[in-house]
Design an enzyme around this catalytic site. Sequence first.
Site: not given
Length: 139
Positions: A56, A59-61, A64
């Site tokens: 996660v 993925a968020e990196t 974003s």
Amino acid sequence: MSDAQDLTAAMPQGMGALNDKMGIEIIEASVNRVVATMPVEGNTQPYGLLHGGASVVLAETLGSMGSALHAQPDRYPVGVDINATHHRAATSGTVTGVATPIHLGRSTAAWEIVISNEEGKRVCTSRITCALLPYQPNS
């Protein structure tokens, strides 16, 4: 402007300490696609499997970062929703995340991130939505 210049402008503070600790390396970054790798070693849960939270973070990196590239120069992204489906375990080597946009709007951006192992098998599928907030001078 090159992708590297765009990335520096979109993320002036750099990648952040968490990404450094996790060993995330950006391979490609544009408004249409963001790719990074992350080692499994050092990012595992007690049973030796890649930690779902590590997937996660990757993925968020990526989502974003893609949102930041889309939002610049007058807006910046903040994550408002993320989910992940874990398909199979990874126990060694490196995983690669590929983020592609689902929606690139004025106030939100949404991305799908596919994380695969070295054999190209899908480990995780994630989706993130970022709000694109206006920069406010002197804040």
